[in-house]
Write a protein that holds these residues in place. Structure first.
Motif, PDB file in Angstrom:
ATOM      1  N   GLY B 259       0.811  -1.215   0.000  1.00  0.00           N
ATOM      2  CA  GLY B 259       0.000   0.000   0.000  1.00  0.00           C
ATOM      3  C   GLY B 259       0.843   1.263   0.000  1.00  0.00           C
ATOM      4  N   GLN B 260       1.955   1.239  -0.726  1.00  0.00           N
ATOM      5  CA  GLN B 260       2.852   2.397  -0.668  1.00  0.00           C
ATOM      6  C   GLN B 260       2.341   3.571  -1.498  1.00  0.00           C
ATOM      7  N   ILE B 261       2.451   4.726  -0.911  1.00  0.00           N
ATOM      8  CA  ILE B 261       1.999   6.008  -1.465  1.00  0.00           C
ATOM      9  C   ILE B 261       0.510   5.976  -1.823  1.00  0.00           C
ATOM     10  N   PRO B 262      -0.340   5.867  -0.802  1.00  0.00           N
ATOM     11  CA  PRO B 262      -1.785   5.948  -1.053  1.00  0.00           C
ATOM     12  C   PRO B 262      -2.163   7.386  -1.381  1.00  0.00           C
ATOM     13  N   LEU B 263      -2.656   7.617  -2.591  1.00  0.00           N
ATOM     14  CA  LEU B 263      -2.958   8.996  -3.019  1.00  0.00           C
ATOM     15  C   LEU B 263      -4.468   9.237  -3.032  1.00  0.00           C
ATOM     16  N   GLU B 264      -5.087   9.100  -4.187  1.00  0.00           N
ATOM     17  CA  GLU B 264      -6.483   9.541  -4.301  1.00  0.00           C
ATOM     18  C   GLU B 264      -7.400   8.596  -3.525  1.00  0.00           C
ATOM     19  N   VAL B 265      -8.316   9.211  -2.747  1.00  0.00           N
ATOM     20  CA  VAL B 265      -9.206   8.421  -1.900  1.00  0.00           C
ATOM     21  C   VAL B 265     -10.647   8.884  -2.107  1.00  0.00           C
ATOM     22  N   ARG B 266     -11.569   7.919  -2.252  1.00  0.00           N
ATOM     23  CA  ARG B 266     -12.972   8.229  -2.527  1.00  0.00           C
ATOM     24  C   ARG B 266     -13.882   7.343  -1.692  1.00  0.00           C
ATOM     25  N   PHE B 267     -14.845   7.970  -1.018  1.00  0.00           N
ATOM     26  CA  PHE B 267     -15.974   7.206  -0.499  1.00  0.00           C
ATOM     27  C   PHE B 267     -16.981   7.033  -1.636  1.00  0.00           C
ATOM     28  N   LEU B 268     -17.820   6.002  -1.548  1.00  0.00           N
ATOM     29  CA  LEU B 268     -18.946   5.936  -2.470  1.00  0.00           C
ATOM     30  C   LEU B 268     -19.769   7.213  -2.292  1.00  0.00           C
ATOM     31  N   HIS B 269     -20.512   7.582  -3.325  1.00  0.00           N
ATOM     32  CA  HIS B 269     -21.261   8.840  -3.272  1.00  0.00           C
ATOM     33  C   HIS B 269     -22.462   8.763  -2.344  1.00  0.00           C
ATOM     34  N   THR B 270     -23.105   7.618  -2.277  1.00  0.00           N
ATOM     35  CA  THR B 270     -24.291   7.548  -1.441  1.00  0.00           C
ATOM     36  C   THR B 270     -23.916   7.859   0.013  1.00  0.00           C
ATOM     37  N   PRO B 271     -24.623   8.802   0.633  1.00  0.00           N
ATOM     38  CA  PRO B 271     -24.197   9.271   1.955  1.00  0.00           C
ATOM     39  C   PRO B 271     -24.315   8.219   3.056  1.00  0.00           C
ATOM     40  N   GLU B 272     -25.018   7.135   2.762  1.00  0.00           N
ATOM     41  CA  GLU B 272     -25.163   6.057   3.732  1.00  0.00           C
ATOM     42  C   GLU B 272     -23.922   5.180   3.822  1.00  0.00           C
ATOM     43  N   SER B 273     -23.095   5.194   2.782  1.00  0.00           N
ATOM     44  CA  SER B 273     -22.061   4.164   2.655  1.00  0.00           C
ATOM     45  C   SER B 273     -20.820   4.464   3.474  1.00  0.00           C
ATOM     46  N   THR B 274     -20.213   3.429   4.016  1.00  0.00           N
ATOM     47  CA  THR B 274     -18.896   3.560   4.641  1.00  0.00           C
ATOM     48  C   THR B 274     -17.821   2.908   3.770  1.00  0.00           C
ATOM     49  N   HIS B 275     -18.210   2.490   2.570  1.00  0.00           N
ATOM     50  CA  HIS B 275     -17.243   1.864   1.674  1.00  0.00           C
ATOM     51  C   HIS B 275     -16.503   2.907   0.850  1.00  0.00           C
ATOM     52  N   GLY B 276     -15.264   2.626   0.562  1.00  0.00           N
ATOM     53  CA  GLY B 276     -14.495   3.512  -0.299  1.00  0.00           C
ATOM     54  C   GLY B 276     -13.297   2.797  -0.874  1.00  0.00           C
ATOM     55  N   PHE B 277     -12.551   3.536  -1.692  1.00  0.00           N
ATOM     56  CA  PHE B 277     -11.366   2.979  -2.347  1.00  0.00           C
ATOM     57  C   PHE B 277     -10.233   3.989  -2.297  1.00  0.00           C
ATOM     58  N   VAL B 278      -9.018   3.464  -2.267  1.00  0.00           N
ATOM     59  CA  VAL B 278      -7.837   4.323  -2.336  1.00  0.00           C
ATOM     60  C   VAL B 278      -6.834   3.661  -3.282  1.00  0.00           C
ATOM     61  N   GLY B 279      -6.192   4.476  -4.087  1.00  0.00           N
ATOM     62  CA  GLY B 279      -5.177   3.947  -4.996  1.00  0.00           C
ATOM     63  C   GLY B 279      -3.800   4.121  -4.370  1.00  0.00           C
ATOM     64  N   ALA B 280      -3.108   3.000  -4.137  1.00  0.00           N
ATOM     65  CA  ALA B 280      -1.728   3.066  -3.641  1.00  0.00           C
ATOM     66  C   ALA B 280      -0.841   3.187  -4.876  1.00  0.00           C
ATOM     67  N   ALA B 281      -0.397   4.416  -5.146  1.00  0.00           N
ATOM     68  CA  ALA B 281       0.210   4.715  -6.450  1.00  0.00           C
ATOM     69  C   ALA B 281       1.477   3.912  -6.710  1.00  0.00           C
ATOM     70  N   LEU B 282       2.385   3.879  -5.751  1.00  0.00           N
ATOM     71  CA  LEU B 282       3.664   3.221  -6.012  1.00  0.00           C
ATOM     72  C   LEU B 282       3.509   1.708  -6.071  1.00  0.00           C
ATOM     73  N   SER B 283       2.751   1.146  -5.139  1.00  0.00           N
ATOM     74  CA  SER B 283       2.516  -0.304  -5.169  1.00  0.00           C
ATOM     75  C   SER B 283       1.570  -0.684  -6.295  1.00  0.00           C
ATOM     76  N   SER B 284       0.855   0.294  -6.835  1.00  0.00           N
ATOM     77  CA  SER B 284      -0.089   0.070  -7.936  1.00  0.00           C
ATOM     78  C   SER B 284      -1.157  -0.951  -7.560  1.00  0.00           C
ATOM     79  N   ASN B 285      -1.725  -0.743  -6.377  1.00  0.00           N
ATOM     80  CA  ASN B 285      -2.830  -1.569  -5.900  1.00  0.00           C
ATOM     81  C   ASN B 285      -3.991  -0.667  -5.495  1.00  0.00           C
ATOM     82  N   ILE B 286      -5.197  -1.211  -5.614  1.00  0.00           N
ATOM     83  CA  ILE B 286      -6.370  -0.509  -5.103  1.00  0.00           C
ATOM     84  C   ILE B 286      -6.805  -1.219  -3.824  1.00  0.00           C
ATOM     85  N   PHE B 287      -6.966  -0.452  -2.769  1.00  0.00           N
ATOM     86  CA  PHE B 287      -7.495  -0.988  -1.521  1.00  0.00           C
ATOM     87  C   PHE B 287      -8.954  -0.583  -1.361  1.00  0.00           C
ATOM     88  N   HIS B 288      -9.742  -1.536  -0.926  1.00  0.00           N
ATOM     89  CA  HIS B 288     -11.132  -1.276  -0.543  1.00  0.00           C
ATOM     90  C   HIS B 288     -11.136  -1.094   0.961  1.00  0.00           C
TER      91      HIS B 288
END
Lengths: 127, 467
Positions: B259-288
């Motif tokens: 998970g190195q260099i986690p940059l852009e982070v987004r929650f789902l748009h629906t205000p009820e949700s606690t789910h989101g995603f982040v892009g770990a730029a250097l490791s090139s992985n997406i974390f949920h």
């Protein structure tokens, strides 16, 4: 009267111009009185956009030799810093890099500026 | 999944009129999809900082109306008053999070200089000819021992919070700067000392949570990417979950080596949700990430893994470098860009723990199948992305950050950036490059410029939050 140093700035296109820099101002500040400023970003010595490479120190104003190929000694003779040059690592200072946004001249000298001069600061680590 | 969406019994914090709301934005994400009109203009951060062109950065206004004579052209350039800003990310004074506030308008863009720490306020009342109306000078920002402004979000009632990546010297810690609705600095948003590194953030007010990510100290990332700094632990790999009301960090998750260099982070748009995603730029992985009600805390798991690829001209496998992500307004797809490879991708996230690859485009960058559009060599990879509110058009630019561009795509400085577009079919989950669309920053009157973040005048998939 404040002492003034002649800092010759070598542009990426190979042309050069000499800027009169007072002892109490940075090369960037002096260049802002001219038609073309040296490149810059943060103005606090953190970002390295203003990094130039020392090419030569004028022997007349220097007790050592004028050759800047000995790197950091040349830079240390030619400039004092107003604050810590955080964007430069020791290897950069040894290679003769200077941050012109916070550097106060202490000798007449010649400095390469711009993207070509900065190119060796960092390279592509995987290529 | 065993986890539930809602960590608390929190109710919407205001009496929500779902129709006929008085303030800016849209009552719900679905309303944005229904009521939002097709984007006819884009504001794009454009810069000369770091090139050999001695000019200030500018906000480009791009014509996106296919019926217009100036379609695909930069129709206005609002120059900044000083040079050296490095315009990068920007945001609105108000969005759907204030949709209940009568009299507040989405009208002013907050445009920070990432390197200069200068903050500009741009009035877009005349959309095609925006005007600079306020400037907060760097010295005012440094007084709060902060620098390097990045993400701008408006928060309810006209306040604006900006993530700041460094202290006044460009060292750690960073923090958050709060502006009031007169665009004056109100102070630090959080008590100092909550975090060291900072980068992007997103908040989900109904869940009373904010999440922030980590790049590095400005003195580390500003001059360029040095692998030694990664080895020395100077780059981030953690997510911080905040108590949104109190401005305090409640939980930190170390994403580890993957998970190195986690940059852009987004929650789902629906205000009820606690789910989101982040892009770990250097490791090139997406974390949920999501709130695990049983455990009573947030959890994060790797959900997408992009692999490095061998290239004959490179000594080491080329990492994809996943530099931007966004979620479609209907929360159905996650889009993203792998800047070094030259790939845009689209994943079905209807089951957020198990993203399913829908489609991808191979364009620009080190491996792109398409290396020129309309005869224009692309000269860099797929980078900042923006999606139409209806989810049918995906646009992107090619510059990451001036010093990093110079390391990986040095030719972009001479050729300038481009903005490209793909048509998205959300029903069938497909992407198709629109070869009729090209905006070329190489043609700018003062010389080739770089282009970074993109926004639409009426809100977009990375600007709006719902209470």
């Amino acid at each position: 009267m404040t002492e003034t140093y002649a800092v010759t700035v070598e542009q990426p296109d190979g042309s050069s111009r000499t800027v009169a820099v007072r002892a109490n101002e940075t090369v960037l500040e002096a260049s802002e009185r001219t038609e073309r400023t040296v490149p810059f970003g943060c103005r606090t010595g953190a970002c390295g956009t203003c990094a130039g490479r020392l090419l030569e120190v004028d022997e007349a104003g220097d007790d050592g030799d004028g050759d800047a190929t000995d790197g950091s000694a040349g830079v240390a003779d030619a400039f004092e810093y107003r604050r810590e040059p955080r964007a430069l690592k020791p290897r950069h200072r040894e290679a003769g890099y200077v941050l012109l946004c916070i550097a106060l001249p202490r000798a007449d000298c010649r400095v390469a500026v711009g993207s070509r001069a900065r190119r060796d600061l960092v390279d592509n680590p995987w290529k | 999944m065993s986890d539930a969406d809602t960590p608390t019994d929190a109710e919407p914090s205001h009496d929500h009129e779902h129709h006929g709301h008085e303030g800016p934005g849209y009552a719900t994400p679905q309303a944005a999809l229904e009521e939002g009109e097709r984007e006819e203009l884009a504001y794009v951060m454009s810069l000369y900082t770091g090139t050999d062109i001695d000019e200030p950065d500018f906000v480009a206004v791009v014509d996106l109306d296919p019926d217009s004579e100036t379609y695909c052209e930069i129709v206005d350039r609002l120059e900044m008053p000083e040079k050296g800003d490095e315009l990068h990310h920007f945001g609105w004074n108000a969005c759907s999070s204030s949709c209940h506030v009568e009299g507040l308008e989405r009208r002013h863009l907050i445009v920070p200089g990432q390197r200069s720490s200068r903050i500009h306020v741009v009035d877009t009342k005349d959309r095609r000819n925006p005007e600079l109306v306020e400037v907060i000078e760097p010295e005012e920002v440094f007084e709060y021992d902060l620098s390097a402004p990045h993400t701008v979000h408006c928060v309810p009632d006209g306040k604006i919070i900006i993530s700041m990546l460094g202290d006044a010297d460009g060292e750690l810690p960073g923090g958050f700067l709060e502006l009031n609705d007169d665009f004056e600095i109100e102070g630090r948003w959080e008590p100092p000392g909550e975090i060291e590194m900072n980068y992007d953030y997103w908040y989900q007010p109904r869940q009373n949570v904010m999440v922030s990510t980590e790049w590095a100290a400005p003195e580390t990332y500003y001059p360029g990417f040095d692998l030694e700094d990664v080895e020395d632990g100077k780059y981030g790999r953690r997510l911080h979950f905040w108590d949104w009301e109190n401005g305090t960090v409640e939980q930190t998750i170390d994403l580890g080596e993957e998970g190195q260099i986690p940059l852009e982070v987004r929650f789902l748009h629906t205000p009820e949700s606690t789910h989101g995603f982040v892009g770990a730029a250097l490791s090139s992985n997406i974390f949920h990430f999501w709130y695990d009600t049983e455990a009573g805390e947030y959890r994060a798991e790797k959900a997408i893994d992009f692999e490095a690829r061998e290239h004959e001209d490179w000594e080491m496998p080329v990492p994809p470098l996943t530099t931007d992500i966004l979620i479609s307004m209907d929360d159905r797809y996650l889009f993203g860009s792998n800047w070094l490879h030259g790939e845009l991708w689209m994943y079905d996230i209807s089951d957020p723990a198990n993203p399913r690859r829908a489609d991808s485009l191979s364009v620009g960058g080190t491996f792109g199948d398409v290396q020129e559009v309309q005869g224009r060599e692309l000269a860099a990879g797929t980078q900042m992305i923006q999606l139409s509110l209806d989810g049918e058009r995906l646009y992107w630019t090619t510059s990451l950050f001036s010093t990093w561009d110079d390391q990986f795509y040095p030719e972009e400085a001479e050729k300038g950036s481009v903005m490209l577009k793909a048509d998205v079919d959300p029903r069938n989950g497909t992407l198709e490059l629109d070869e009729d669309f090209l905006v070329d920053w190489g043609d700018c009157p003062k010389g080739p410029a770089r282009a970074h973040e993109i926004r639409w005048p009426d809100g977009d998939c990375t600007s709006d939050v719902w209470q």
